[in-house]
Design a protein around this motif. Structure first.
Motif, PDB file in Angstrom:
ATOM      1  N   ASP A   1       0.847  -1.179   0.119  1.00  8.81           N
ATOM      2  CA  ASP A   1      -0.020  -0.172   0.188  1.00  8.81           C
ATOM      3  C   ASP A   1       0.653   1.273  -0.082  1.00  8.81           C
ATOM      4  N   LYS A   2       2.087   1.123   0.456  1.00 14.37           N
ATOM      5  CA  LYS A   2       2.922   2.398   0.618  1.00 14.37           C
ATOM      6  C   LYS A   2       3.831   2.391  -0.578  1.00 14.37           C
ATOM      7  N   ILE A   3       4.402   1.497  -1.103  1.00 10.38           N
ATOM      8  CA  ILE A   3       5.135   1.201  -2.256  1.00 10.38           C
ATOM      9  C   ILE A   3       4.574   0.410  -3.339  1.00 10.38           C
ATOM     10  N   ASP A   4       3.764   1.132  -4.416  1.00 12.76           N
ATOM     11  CA  ASP A   4       3.302   0.270  -5.449  1.00 12.76           C
ATOM     12  C   ASP A   4       4.064  -0.682  -5.922  1.00 12.76           C
ATOM     13  N   ASN A   5       5.176  -0.641  -6.459  1.00  9.17           N
ATOM     14  CA  ASN A   5       6.310  -1.461  -7.009  1.00  9.17           C
ATOM     15  C   ASN A   5       6.734  -2.458  -6.081  1.00  9.17           C
TER      16      ASN A   5
ATOM     17  N   VAL B   1      11.324  -4.315  -2.482  1.00 12.04           N
ATOM     18  CA  VAL B   1      12.304  -5.487  -2.280  1.00 12.04           C
ATOM     19  C   VAL B   1      13.780  -4.558  -2.091  1.00 12.04           C
ATOM     20  N   LEU B   2      14.009  -3.459  -3.066  1.00 14.17           N
ATOM     21  CA  LEU B   2      15.266  -2.923  -2.937  1.00 14.17           C
ATOM     22  C   LEU B   2      15.116  -2.031  -1.794  1.00 14.17           C
ATOM     23  N   LEU B   3      14.068  -1.313  -1.538  1.00 14.33           N
ATOM     24  CA  LEU B   3      14.262  -0.445  -0.346  1.00 14.33           C
ATOM     25  C   LEU B   3      14.310  -1.339   0.997  1.00 14.33           C
ATOM     26  N   ALA B   4      13.636  -2.380   1.008  1.00 12.18           N
ATOM     27  CA  ALA B   4      13.615  -3.235   2.421  1.00 12.18           C
ATOM     28  C   ALA B   4      14.893  -3.781   2.521  1.00 12.18           C
ATOM     29  N   SER B   5      15.716  -4.322   1.563  1.00 12.00           N
ATOM     30  CA  SER B   5      17.051  -4.813   1.664  1.00 12.00           C
ATOM     31  C   SER B   5      18.113  -3.663   2.044  1.00 12.00           C
ATOM     32  N   HIS B   6      17.602  -2.767   1.527  1.00 12.79           N
ATOM     33  CA  HIS B   6      18.815  -1.592   1.734  1.00 12.79           C
ATOM     34  C   HIS B   6      18.637  -1.263   3.135  1.00 12.79           C
ATOM     35  N   ARG B   7      17.261  -1.054   3.733  1.00 13.81           N
ATOM     36  CA  ARG B   7      17.143  -0.914   5.080  1.00 13.81           C
ATOM     37  C   ARG B   7      17.669  -1.978   6.030  1.00 13.81           C
TER      38      ARG B   7
ATOM     39  N   ASP C   1      10.626  -7.507  18.481  1.00 13.80           N
ATOM     40  CA  ASP C   1       9.944  -8.889  18.635  1.00 13.80           C
ATOM     41  C   ASP C   1      10.567 -10.066  18.202  1.00 13.80           C
ATOM     42  N   LYS C   2      11.963 -10.145  18.353  1.00 16.35           N
ATOM     43  CA  LYS C   2      12.521 -11.240  17.971  1.00 16.35           C
ATOM     44  C   LYS C   2      12.583 -11.445  16.106  1.00 16.35           C
ATOM     45  N   ASP C   3      12.366 -10.277  15.482  1.00 13.86           N
ATOM     46  CA  ASP C   3      12.235 -10.610  14.116  1.00 13.86           C
ATOM     47  C   ASP C   3      13.725 -10.363  13.648  1.00 13.86           C
ATOM     48  N   LYS C   4      13.921 -10.933  12.208  1.00 10.93           N
ATOM     49  CA  LYS C   4      15.141 -10.667  11.583  1.00 10.93           C
ATOM     50  C   LYS C   4      15.062  -9.334  10.991  1.00 10.93           C
ATOM     51  N   ASN C   5      16.476  -8.768  10.465  1.00  8.66           N
ATOM     52  CA  ASN C   5      16.449  -7.400   9.896  1.00  8.66           C
ATOM     53  C   ASN C   5      15.551  -7.290   8.777  1.00  8.66           C
ATOM     54  N   PRO C   6      15.442  -8.205   7.782  1.00  9.55           N
ATOM     55  CA  PRO C   6      14.617  -8.027   6.566  1.00  9.55           C
ATOM     56  C   PRO C   6      12.987  -7.539   7.069  1.00  9.55           C
ATOM     57  N   VAL C   7      12.572  -8.678   7.889  1.00  7.02           N
ATOM     58  CA  VAL C   7      11.179  -8.379   8.641  1.00  7.02           C
ATOM     59  C   VAL C   7      10.878  -6.813   9.205  1.00  7.02           C
ATOM     60  N   VAL C   8      11.917  -6.671   9.790  1.00  7.06           N
ATOM     61  CA  VAL C   8      12.189  -5.338  10.852  1.00  7.06           C
ATOM     62  C   VAL C   8      11.869  -4.142   9.633  1.00  7.06           C
ATOM     63  N   ALA C   9      12.508  -4.480   8.720  1.00  7.38           N
ATOM     64  CA  ALA C   9      12.847  -3.165   7.546  1.00  7.38           C
ATOM     65  C   ALA C   9      11.406  -3.193   7.057  1.00  7.38           C
ATOM     66  N   LEU C  10      10.678  -4.424   6.647  1.00  6.73           N
ATOM     67  CA  LEU C  10       9.406  -4.304   6.008  1.00  6.73           C
ATOM     68  C   LEU C  10       8.489  -3.745   7.121  1.00  6.73           C
ATOM     69  N   ARG C  11       8.276  -3.992   8.201  1.00  2.61           N
ATOM     70  CA  ARG C  11       7.521  -3.627   9.251  1.00  2.61           C
ATOM     71  C   ARG C  11       7.635  -2.079   9.541  1.00  2.61           C
ATOM     72  N   GLU C  12       8.824  -1.660   9.416  1.00  2.00           N
ATOM     73  CA  GLU C  12       8.989  -0.037   9.470  1.00  2.00           C
ATOM     74  C   GLU C  12       8.326   0.620   8.239  1.00  2.00           C
ATOM     75  N   ILE C  13       8.568   0.022   7.129  1.00  2.00           N
ATOM     76  CA  ILE C  13       7.994   0.808   6.022  1.00  2.00           C
ATOM     77  C   ILE C  13       6.279   0.639   6.135  1.00  2.00           C
TER      78      ILE C  13
ATOM     79  N   ASP D   1      12.615   9.099   1.471  1.00  2.00           N
ATOM     80  CA  ASP D   1      14.020   9.165   2.081  1.00  2.00           C
ATOM     81  C   ASP D   1      14.956   7.999   1.933  1.00  2.00           C
ATOM     82  N   LEU D   2      14.110   7.084   2.098  1.00  2.00           N
ATOM     83  CA  LEU D   2      14.880   5.810   1.994  1.00  2.00           C
ATOM     84  C   LEU D   2      15.435   5.296   0.532  1.00  2.00           C
ATOM     85  N   LYS D   3      14.739   5.889  -0.215  1.00  2.00           N
ATOM     86  CA  LYS D   3      14.875   5.738  -1.744  1.00  2.00           C
ATOM     87  C   LYS D   3      16.111   6.883  -2.101  1.00  2.00           C
ATOM     88  N   GLU D   4      15.976   7.911  -1.640  1.00  2.61           N
ATOM     89  CA  GLU D   4      17.129   8.616  -1.827  1.00  2.61           C
ATOM     90  C   GLU D   4      18.590   8.405  -1.218  1.00  2.61           C
TER      91      GLU D   4
END
Length: 133
Positions: free
Chosen positions: A11-15, A20-26, A41-53, A62-65
């Motif tokens: 819903d936040k990032i259509d593509n 995937v690029l932004l979440a992996s970078h984060r 909550d014992k989540d790994k970094n990719p899941v934390v990045a997705l939850r932040e987004i 800002d993340l894309k920049e």
């Protein structure tokens, strides 16, 4: 990746590719020690990045920049431009013959007549031919 988290992020990032690029970078930022903006909550970094987004604690713009900046090999630095007014005055002084003593001879363009140009071309000597060619 967690399907529910990806569906929340779409819903936040259509593509999906951009997501995937932004979440992996984060996720790489988090693994390098960047502070996280949500509970882990014992989540790994990719899941934390997705939850932040998904929770919009990070701006996708800002993340894309930041991603673009991290991929750049040469960063252009904006330097102040030279004042064109002073250069015009210098050129006009050089044309009038009012050169300053500190300034080397100014190069002027467009001052040669067609006859002078032809005379200069006729004075050129062709290169000597050798057997190497």
């Amino acid at each position: 990746m967690a399907r529910v988290t990806v569906e929340d992020c779409i819903d936040k990032i259509d593509n999906r590719f951009e997501l995937v690029l932004l979440a992996s970078h984060r996720a790489r930022q988090i693994s390098q020690g960047a502070p996280i903006t949500i509970d882990r909550d014992k989540d790994k970094n990719p899941v934390v990045a997705l939850r932040e987004i998904a929770d919009e604690t990070l701006s996708p713009g800002d993340l894309k920049e930041d991603l673009i900046h991290s991929l750049q090999k040469h960063v252009e630095v904006d330097e102040p431009e030279q004042d064109n007014g002073s250069m015009i005055g210098t050129a006009n002084a050089a044309v009038k013959g009012e050169e300053e003593e500190d300034q080397p001879d100014a190069v002027t363009f467009g001052q040669m007549s067609e006859e002078e140009l032809l005379a200069g071309i006729e004075g050129l000597v062709p290169p000597e031919k050798s057997d190497d060619y």
